[in-house]
Design an enzyme around this catalytic site. Structure first.
Site, PDB file in Angstrom:
ATOM      1  N   HIS A   1      41.555  36.085  40.678  1.00 25.55           N
ATOM      2  CA  HIS A   1      40.875  35.391  39.699  1.00 25.55           C
ATOM      3  C   HIS A   1      41.209  35.844  38.403  1.00 25.55           C
ATOM      4  O   HIS A   1      40.741  36.909  37.915  1.00 25.55           O
ATOM      5  CB  HIS A   1      39.270  35.382  39.764  1.00 25.55           C
ATOM      6  CG  HIS A   1      38.559  34.514  38.614  1.00 25.55           C
ATOM      7  ND1 HIS A   1      37.420  33.634  38.918  1.00 25.55           N
ATOM      8  CD2 HIS A   1      38.838  34.381  37.427  1.00 25.55           C
ATOM      9  CE1 HIS A   1      37.174  33.156  37.890  1.00 25.55           C
ATOM     10  NE2 HIS A   1      37.899  33.334  36.762  1.00 25.55           N
TER      11      HIS A   1
ATOM     12  N   HIS B   1      43.060  34.939  34.097  1.00 19.70           N
ATOM     13  CA  HIS B   1      43.304  33.940  33.217  1.00 19.70           C
ATOM     14  C   HIS B   1      44.472  34.461  32.562  1.00 19.70           C
ATOM     15  O   HIS B   1      44.488  35.492  32.074  1.00 19.70           O
ATOM     16  CB  HIS B   1      42.413  33.857  32.135  1.00 19.70           C
ATOM     17  CG  HIS B   1      41.067  33.128  32.683  1.00 19.70           C
ATOM     18  ND1 HIS B   1      40.721  31.855  32.749  1.00 19.70           N
ATOM     19  CD2 HIS B   1      40.035  33.822  33.360  1.00 19.70           C
ATOM     20  CE1 HIS B   1      39.630  31.627  33.486  1.00 19.70           C
ATOM     21  NE2 HIS B   1      39.153  32.950  33.548  1.00 19.70           N
TER      22      HIS B   1
ATOM     23  N   ASP C   1      38.899  38.251  36.625  1.00 18.62           N
ATOM     24  CA  ASP C   1      38.536  37.150  35.691  1.00 18.62           C
ATOM     25  C   ASP C   1      39.008  37.965  34.424  1.00 18.62           C
ATOM     26  O   ASP C   1      38.458  37.606  33.303  1.00 18.62           O
ATOM     27  CB  ASP C   1      36.953  37.236  35.534  1.00 18.62           C
ATOM     28  CG  ASP C   1      36.606  35.888  34.828  1.00 18.62           C
ATOM     29  OD1 ASP C   1      37.497  35.021  34.593  1.00 18.62           O
ATOM     30  OD2 ASP C   1      35.384  35.691  34.531  1.00 18.62           O
TER      31      ASP C   1
ATOM     32  N   LYS D   1      39.473  24.534  40.833  1.00 21.67           N
ATOM     33  CA  LYS D   1      38.459  25.168  40.368  1.00 21.67           C
ATOM     34  C   LYS D   1      37.376  24.242  40.024  1.00 21.67           C
ATOM     35  O   LYS D   1      37.629  23.270  39.225  1.00 21.67           O
ATOM     36  CB  LYS D   1      39.003  25.825  39.014  1.00 21.67           C
ATOM     37  CG  LYS D   1      37.977  26.707  38.324  1.00 21.67           C
ATOM     38  CD  LYS D   1      37.739  27.931  39.117  1.00 21.67           C
ATOM     39  CE  LYS D   1      36.338  28.706  38.414  1.00 21.67           C
ATOM     40  NZ  LYS D   1      36.621  29.569  37.311  1.00 21.67           N
TER      41      LYS D   1
ATOM     42  N   HIS E   1      32.854  28.235  39.493  1.00 22.81           N
ATOM     43  CA  HIS E   1      32.133  28.885  38.547  1.00 22.81           C
ATOM     44  C   HIS E   1      30.734  28.655  38.675  1.00 22.81           C
ATOM     45  O   HIS E   1      30.212  27.577  38.554  1.00 22.81           O
ATOM     46  CB  HIS E   1      32.546  28.453  36.991  1.00 22.81           C
ATOM     47  CG  HIS E   1      31.848  29.105  36.001  1.00 22.81           C
ATOM     48  ND1 HIS E   1      32.587  30.117  35.200  1.00 22.81           N
ATOM     49  CD2 HIS E   1      30.669  29.096  35.732  1.00 22.81           C
ATOM     50  CE1 HIS E   1      31.580  30.591  34.353  1.00 22.81           C
ATOM     51  NE2 HIS E   1      30.679  29.789  34.522  1.00 22.81           N
TER      52      HIS E   1
ATOM     53  N   HIS F   1      33.429  35.391  40.372  1.00 21.25           N
ATOM     54  CA  HIS F   1      32.732  36.286  39.682  1.00 21.25           C
ATOM     55  C   HIS F   1      31.298  36.317  39.660  1.00 21.25           C
ATOM     56  O   HIS F   1      30.630  36.172  38.903  1.00 21.25           O
ATOM     57  CB  HIS F   1      33.109  36.168  38.087  1.00 21.25           C
ATOM     58  CG  HIS F   1      33.178  34.698  37.469  1.00 21.25           C
ATOM     59  ND1 HIS F   1      32.079  33.593  37.704  1.00 21.25           N
ATOM     60  CD2 HIS F   1      34.099  33.864  37.186  1.00 21.25           C
ATOM     61  CE1 HIS F   1      32.457  32.527  37.262  1.00 21.25           C
ATOM     62  NE2 HIS F   1      33.742  32.658  36.651  1.00 21.25           N
TER      63      HIS F   1
HETATM   64  O1  DOR Z   1      34.095  35.083  30.185  1.00 23.07           O
HETATM   65  C1  DOR Z   1      34.623  34.174  30.490  1.00 23.07           C
HETATM   66  N1  DOR Z   1      35.880  33.765  30.035  1.00 23.07           N
HETATM   67  N2  DOR Z   1      34.399  33.372  31.566  1.00 23.07           N
HETATM   68  C2  DOR Z   1      34.941  32.201  32.218  1.00 23.07           C
HETATM   69  O2  DOR Z   1      34.613  31.585  32.696  1.00 23.07           O
HETATM   70  C3  DOR Z   1      36.185  31.627  31.175  1.00 23.07           C
HETATM   71  C4  DOR Z   1      36.939  32.896  30.722  1.00 23.07           C
HETATM   72  C5  DOR Z   1      37.771  32.378  29.672  1.00 23.07           C
HETATM   73  O3  DOR Z   1      38.756  31.475  30.082  1.00 23.07           O
HETATM   74  O4  DOR Z   1      37.862  32.866  28.755  1.00 23.07           O
HETATM   75 ZN    ZN Z   2      37.315  33.120  34.969  1.00 22.90          ZN
END
Ligand code: DOR
Ligand code: ZN
Length: 352
Positions: free
Chosen positions: A16, A18, A254, A105, A143, A181
């Protein structure tokens, strides 16, 4: 008892992460690629990655950024589709056949960063898509927080289990589900005991810190993520889950980069940046409870087993050598603040 000083494990994967797009993508992809063999890449771009075609194009942009910033890297991005009220069964099949999409997702609309296009009522609108995912064996990555404003922020995961997760899995019992998460004792109990094909990712911040970290001596925006850090009893339950030998729990950082100014403002963005030092953070958490022997299963084996993929063939080595987390990272035009900046960790990755 002798103190473990080095630990060699099959190269871990991040289930997971980004990676964003454009200049941030170029700034961060090398960090993830330096530690992990593969990563499940979140689709919450603006606009979100809602079609197989967009996922294929994003996959190519990630490879381009990788070749530019970390030439020769063998890192493999595993793409995801962003589920909406309008996702069709045909789109799910196209994604499944694309060869690059490994999950879909579910963001409840409004739950987090770039979730405006998310699902307002999954059981009402997403039946055909979920049915197709079940058929194709494409996992649903969840989520797991309700967005009902009358539910206390700290209870949103527990309420999600009762209101959404249980009915959804009853209706689609063969659907593979990852509870992303995970942050609560209720979540750990549910994932541990539920029937069927379910797993959960756990972040380093939820293993290492409780909610006091957000308010320690003042407001600490770099400890703010969603789902938010919880009480100590929840952290302890997560540590037990991650280190306790169950194959259902696996690594998912995450890591969610937001430039410094977007974190430190009136309405700061949610997300902790951990891609730089993810394995050092996880090693710290496992070492703290004397369970470094379990890191290999959590980081390198349980995730591939859930996704039906082989364990990576190469290895990484960690050694007990102090790692000081930089105050900030100047990455091109961007400044990013890594989680726990300025602090020292006991473990470092041995550079290849
Ligand atoms: O803290 C987070 N940031 N939780 C999420 O679910 C998304 C993520 C983000 O994309 O910044
Ligand atoms: Zn995330």
């Amino acid at each position: 008892m002798t103190l473990t000083t080095t630990l060699t494990i099959p190269r871990p994967d991040d289930w997971h992460v980004h990676l964003r797009d454009g200049s941030i993508l170029e700034a961060v992809v090398g960090h993830t690629a330096a530690q992990f063999g593969r990563a499940i890449v979140m689709p919450n771009l603006t606009p979100p990655v809602t079609t197989a075609e967009q996922a294929v194009a994003y996959h190519q942009r990630i490879l381009n950024a990788l070749h530019k910033t970390a030439p020769g890297s063998q890192f493999k991005p595993l793409m995801t589709l962003y589920l909406t009220n309008n996702t069709t069964a045909e789109e799910i099949r196209r994604a499944s056949e694309s060869g690059v999409v490994y999950g879909v997702k579910l963001y409840p609309a409004g739950a987090t960063t770039n979730s405006d296009a998310g699902v307002t009522d999954v059981l009402r609108y997403c039946g055909a898509a979920l049915e197709a995912m079940q058929e194709c064996g494409l996992p649903l990555l969840v989520h797991g927080e309700v967005t009902d404003p009358s539910v206390d922020l700290f209870d949103r995961e527990a309420v999600f289990i009762d209101r959404i997760m249980i009915p959804l899995r009853k209706q689609f019992p063969a659907l593979k589900v990852v509870f992303e998460h995970l942050t609560t004792a209720e979540g750990v109990a549910y994932v541990s005991e539920a029937e069927g094909d379910i797993g959960a990712t756990i972040t380093p911040q939820h293993l290492l810190y409780n909610r006091n970290a957000i308010f320690s001596g003042g407001l600490r925006p770099h400890w703010y993520c969603l789902p938010v850090l919880k009480r100590e009893k929840h952290r302890l339950a997560l540590v037990e889950a991650a280190t306790g030998g169950s194959k259902r729990f696996f690594l998912g950082t995450d890591s969610a980069p937001h430039v410094k100014g977007r974190k430190e403002q009136d309405c700061g963005c949610a997300g902790c940046y951990t891609a730089l030092h993810a394995m050092e953070l996880y090693a710290e958490a496992f070492d703290a409870v004397g369970r470094l022997d379990q890191l290999q299963a959590f980081a390198s084996e349980n995730g591939p087993a859930f996704y039906g993929l082989p364990v990576n063939q190469d290895t990484i080595t960690l050694q007990r050598q102090e790692f000081e987390i930089p105050d900030q990272l100047q990455l091109g035009d961007e400044v990013l603040v890594p989680l726990a900046n300025g602090r020292k960790l006991a473990w470092s990755i041995v550079k290849a």
